[in-house]
Enzyme design. Structure first.
Site, PDB file in Angstrom:
ATOM      1  N   TYR A   1      -1.697  -0.209  10.140  1.00 49.65           N
ATOM      2  CA  TYR A   1      -1.815  -0.836   8.816  1.00 49.65           C
ATOM      3  C   TYR A   1      -0.627  -0.428   7.949  1.00 49.65           C
ATOM      4  O   TYR A   1      -0.003  -1.271   7.282  1.00 49.65           O
ATOM      5  CB  TYR A   1      -3.129  -0.407   8.171  1.00 49.65           C
ATOM      6  CG  TYR A   1      -3.277  -0.740   6.707  1.00 49.65           C
ATOM      7  CD1 TYR A   1      -3.622  -2.021   6.284  1.00 49.65           C
ATOM      8  CD2 TYR A   1      -3.096   0.244   5.729  1.00 49.65           C
ATOM      9  CE1 TYR A   1      -3.782  -2.319   4.937  1.00 49.65           C
ATOM     10  CE2 TYR A   1      -3.252  -0.046   4.381  1.00 49.65           C
ATOM     11  CZ  TYR A   1      -3.596  -1.324   3.994  1.00 49.65           C
ATOM     12  OH  TYR A   1      -3.740  -1.615   2.657  1.00 49.65           O
ATOM     13  N   SER A  24       0.845  -1.188   0.000  1.00 49.61           N
ATOM     14  CA  SER A  24       0.000   0.000   0.000  1.00 49.61           C
ATOM     15  C   SER A  24       0.881   1.238   0.000  1.00 49.61           C
ATOM     16  O   SER A  24       1.959   1.238   0.614  1.00 49.61           O
ATOM     17  CB  SER A  24      -0.905   0.035   1.238  1.00 49.61           C
ATOM     18  OG  SER A  24      -1.570   1.285   1.347  1.00 49.61           O
TER      19      SER A  24
END
Length: 249
Positions: free
Chosen positions: A157, A143
């Site tokens: 995250y 990501s």
């Protein structure tokens, strides 16, 4: 001829579902995992069945100790495993680090980082033991948050995905001599249901509007990059994190 097989984690929806479809269209048999989305898993398998390749869904929790072995065993029935895509990921609720629970942190790190590391380990063990010839490819989906840090949203995250990028670079160097390529695709904000599950259903549209391209990515745009990294066109690419982030740096 032995059919080539791809293994995709988290293939019932979003980016994973698009990856399954692209690899099946390329002629690979596909085994994909899902955790609980029976409907999505069935739809994903049905969409690709018309392509004349076998696609199987395996329900498993990636945190289970036997998950990598179960997934790999499912591929053996279909042919020669040549592609592994570690796509499955979770974020937990959006918010500051001070508000996150230990349970959420453990789940996110276990699914995003630990499970990816364990799948890579088991696949590499088998490929090295086989002294396999030909191109073998692992692609990890990370990501852009690994670089931005995702402040105020989910820094835990972001940290887990940064770990996956470090794993990608290090493992690529470790196994290159065995003919195994390891790369990652780093998506920017993508229009999937992950935002609604995190508590912000409009997040993709809102964040995407602030990118240089002015919109979020589609799942298929991310899947296209994953697909390319699995092909011989990318045969000299390893240890690379490929940004597909609409110009976000």
């Amino acid at each position: 001829m032995t059919r080539s097989v791809a293994l995709v984690t988290g293939g019932s929806r979003g980016i994973g579902r698009a990856i399954v479809a692209r690899l099946a269209r390329r002629g690979h048999a596909v085994v994909f995992t899902y955790t609980s989305d029976e409907v999505g898993a069935g739809e994903s398998a049905a969409e690709t069945s018309v392509l004349g390749v076998e696609v199987r869904a395996v329900r498993c929790d990636l945190r289970d100790t036997d998950a990598p072995e179960r997934m790999i065993a499912a591929t053996k029935e279909l042919g020669d495993l040549v592609i592994v895509v570690n796509n499955a990921g979770v974020t937990g609720p959006i918010g500051p680090l001070s508000a996150v629970t230990d349970e959420t942190v453990a789940q996110v790190v276990d699914v995003n980082l630990v499970a990816t590391l364990r799948v890579c380990r088991e696949v590499v063990r088998r490929w090295e033991a086989q002294a396999a010839q030909g191109d073998r490819s692992i692609v990890n989906v990370t990501s852009i948050a690994a670089r931005t840090g995702a402040p105020g949203e989910y820094v835990w995250y972001a940290a887990s995905k940064a770990g996956v990028e470090a794993l990608t670079v290090g493992l690529a160097k470790e196994v290159a001599g065995a003919g195994i390529r390891v790369n990652a695709v780093s998506p920017g904000t993508t229009d999937t249901t992950i935002h609604a599950r995190a508590g912000r259903p409009d997040r993709a549209r809102e964040v995407g509007a602030r990118t240089p391209l002015g919109r979020p990515a589609t799942p298929d745009e991310i899947a296209a990059a994953v697909e390319w990294l699995t092909t011989t066109d990318a045969g000299y690419v390893t240890g690379t994190v490929l940004d597909v982030a609409g110009g976000v740096r």
